[in-house]
Motif scaffolding. Structure first.
Motif, PDB file in Angstrom:
ATOM      1  N   ILE A  32       0.837  -1.199   0.000  1.00 11.37           N
ATOM      2  CA  ILE A  32       0.000   0.000   0.000  1.00 11.37           C
ATOM      3  C   ILE A  32       0.874   1.251   0.000  1.00 11.37           C
ATOM      4  CG2 ILE A  32      -1.631   1.334   1.411  1.00 11.37           C
ATOM      5  CD1 ILE A  32      -2.888  -1.400   2.205  1.00 11.37           C
ATOM      6  N   VAL A  33       1.951   1.232   0.786  1.00 11.66           N
ATOM      7  CA  VAL A  33       2.864   2.382   0.816  1.00 11.66           C
ATOM      8  C   VAL A  33       3.539   2.571  -0.538  1.00 11.66           C
ATOM      9  CG1 VAL A  33       5.023   3.245   1.812  1.00 11.66           C
ATOM     10  CG2 VAL A  33       3.265   2.279   3.303  1.00 11.66           C
ATOM     11  N   LEU A  34       4.014   1.474  -1.137  1.00  9.28           N
ATOM     12  CA  LEU A  34       4.668   1.575  -2.443  1.00  9.28           C
ATOM     13  C   LEU A  34       3.703   2.081  -3.511  1.00  9.28           C
ATOM     14  CD1 LEU A  34       6.831  -1.665  -2.393  1.00  9.28           C
ATOM     15  CD2 LEU A  34       7.612   0.702  -2.174  1.00  9.28           C
ATOM     16  N   LEU A  35       2.465   1.608  -3.471  1.00 12.52           N
ATOM     17  CA  LEU A  35       1.477   2.107  -4.424  1.00 12.52           C
ATOM     18  C   LEU A  35       1.194   3.583  -4.180  1.00 12.52           C
ATOM     19  CD1 LEU A  35      -0.938  -0.944  -4.496  1.00 12.52           C
ATOM     20  CD2 LEU A  35       0.390  -0.070  -6.427  1.00 12.52           C
ATOM     21  N   GLY A  36       1.288   4.004  -2.921  1.00 15.11           N
ATOM     22  CA  GLY A  36       1.110   5.417  -2.596  1.00 15.11           C
ATOM     23  C   GLY A  36       2.153   6.287  -3.281  1.00 15.11           C
ATOM     24  N   LEU A  37       3.374   5.757  -3.417  1.00 14.57           N
ATOM     25  CA  LEU A  37       4.423   6.502  -4.122  1.00 14.57           C
ATOM     26  C   LEU A  37       4.072   6.703  -5.587  1.00 14.57           C
ATOM     27  CD1 LEU A  37       7.603   4.825  -2.583  1.00 14.57           C
ATOM     28  CD2 LEU A  37       6.611   7.060  -2.009  1.00 14.57           C
ATOM     29  N   LEU A  38       3.342   5.740  -6.152  1.00 17.72           N
ATOM     30  CA  LEU A  38       2.932   5.882  -7.557  1.00 17.72           C
ATOM     31  C   LEU A  38       1.824   6.913  -7.725  1.00 17.72           C
ATOM     32  CD1 LEU A  38       2.950   2.178  -8.787  1.00 17.72           C
ATOM     33  CD2 LEU A  38       4.580   3.992  -9.336  1.00 17.72           C
ATOM     34  N   GLU A  39       1.203   7.307  -6.630  1.00 19.98           N
ATOM     35  CA  GLU A  39       0.161   8.335  -6.708  1.00 19.98           C
ATOM     36  C   GLU A  39       0.748   9.746  -6.669  1.00 19.98           C
ATOM     37  OE1 GLU A  39      -3.945   7.230  -4.969  1.00 19.98           O
ATOM     38  OE2 GLU A  39      -2.446   6.500  -3.550  1.00 19.98           O
ATOM     39  N   ASP A  40       2.072   9.848  -6.669  1.00 19.69           N
ATOM     40  CA  ASP A  40       2.763  11.125  -6.648  1.00 19.69           C
ATOM     41  C   ASP A  40       2.340  11.978  -7.844  1.00 19.69           C
ATOM     42  OD1 ASP A  40       5.077  12.949  -7.465  1.00 19.69           O
ATOM     43  OD2 ASP A  40       5.653  12.332  -5.441  1.00 19.69           O
ATOM     44  N   GLU A  41       2.330  13.262  -7.645  1.00 20.36           N
ATOM     45  CA  GLU A  41       1.911  14.193  -8.706  1.00 20.36           C
ATOM     46  C   GLU A  41       2.785  14.100  -9.952  1.00 20.36           C
ATOM     47  OE1 GLU A  41      -0.776  16.211  -8.967  1.00 20.36           O
ATOM     48  OE2 GLU A  41      -1.457  15.253  -7.132  1.00 20.36           O
ATOM     49  N   GLY A  42       4.004  13.594  -9.833  1.00 20.41           N
ATOM     50  CA  GLY A  42       4.891  13.498 -10.979  1.00 20.41           C
ATOM     51  C   GLY A  42       4.541  12.359 -11.927  1.00 20.41           C
ATOM     52  N   GLN A  43       3.625  11.508 -11.531  1.00 20.72           N
ATOM     53  CA  GLN A  43       3.232  10.355 -12.341  1.00 20.72           C
ATOM     54  C   GLN A  43       2.087  10.727 -13.286  1.00 20.72           C
ATOM     55  OE1 GLN A  43       4.781   7.446 -12.354  1.00 20.72           O
ATOM     56  NE2 GLN A  43       6.169   8.083 -10.729  1.00 20.72           N
ATOM     57  N   PRO A  44       1.973  10.020 -14.402  1.00 23.35           N
ATOM     58  CA  PRO A  44       0.833  10.256 -15.294  1.00 23.35           C
ATOM     59  C   PRO A  44      -0.498   9.942 -14.591  1.00 23.35           C
ATOM     60  CG  PRO A  44       2.503   8.905 -16.383  1.00 23.35           C
ATOM     61  CD  PRO A  44       2.906   9.037 -14.948  1.00 23.35           C
ATOM     62  N   GLU A  45      -1.539  10.596 -15.026  1.00 17.06           N
ATOM     63  CA  GLU A  45      -2.860  10.436 -14.411  1.00 17.06           C
ATOM     64  C   GLU A  45      -3.312   8.975 -14.370  1.00 17.06           C
ATOM     65  OE1 GLU A  45      -6.386  10.987 -12.537  1.00 17.06           O
ATOM     66  OE2 GLU A  45      -4.774  12.452 -12.755  1.00 17.06           O
TER      67      GLU A  45
END
Length: 63
Positions: A32-45
């Motif tokens: 869940i924490v690692l997936l949270g990193l993918l929700e960073d604003e720098g990632q595509p929508e």
């Protein structure tokens, strides 16, 4: 990238409750924490949306 997201989504759909329990609660929280990193604003929508959806689904199965 879309193929990878589709594959991850299909794998998560294929996980049943007993199989999810093969990973411990600590591992699930780490995912869940690692997936949270993918929700960073720098990632595509589409990546942020998929990561958020997967986090929600894993969290609900842990409850």
């Amino acid at each position: 990238m879309e193929d990878v997201l589709d594959l991850l989504d299909a794998l998560l759909d294929g996980v049943t409750e007993p199989r999810l329990k093969l990973i411990g609660a600590d591992e699930a929280r780490a995912l869940i924490v690692l997936l949270g990193l993918l929700e960073d604003e720098g990632q595509p929508e589409e990546v942020r949306r998929a990561a958020g959806d997967m986090r929600c689904r894993i969290s609900s199965r842990l409850a």
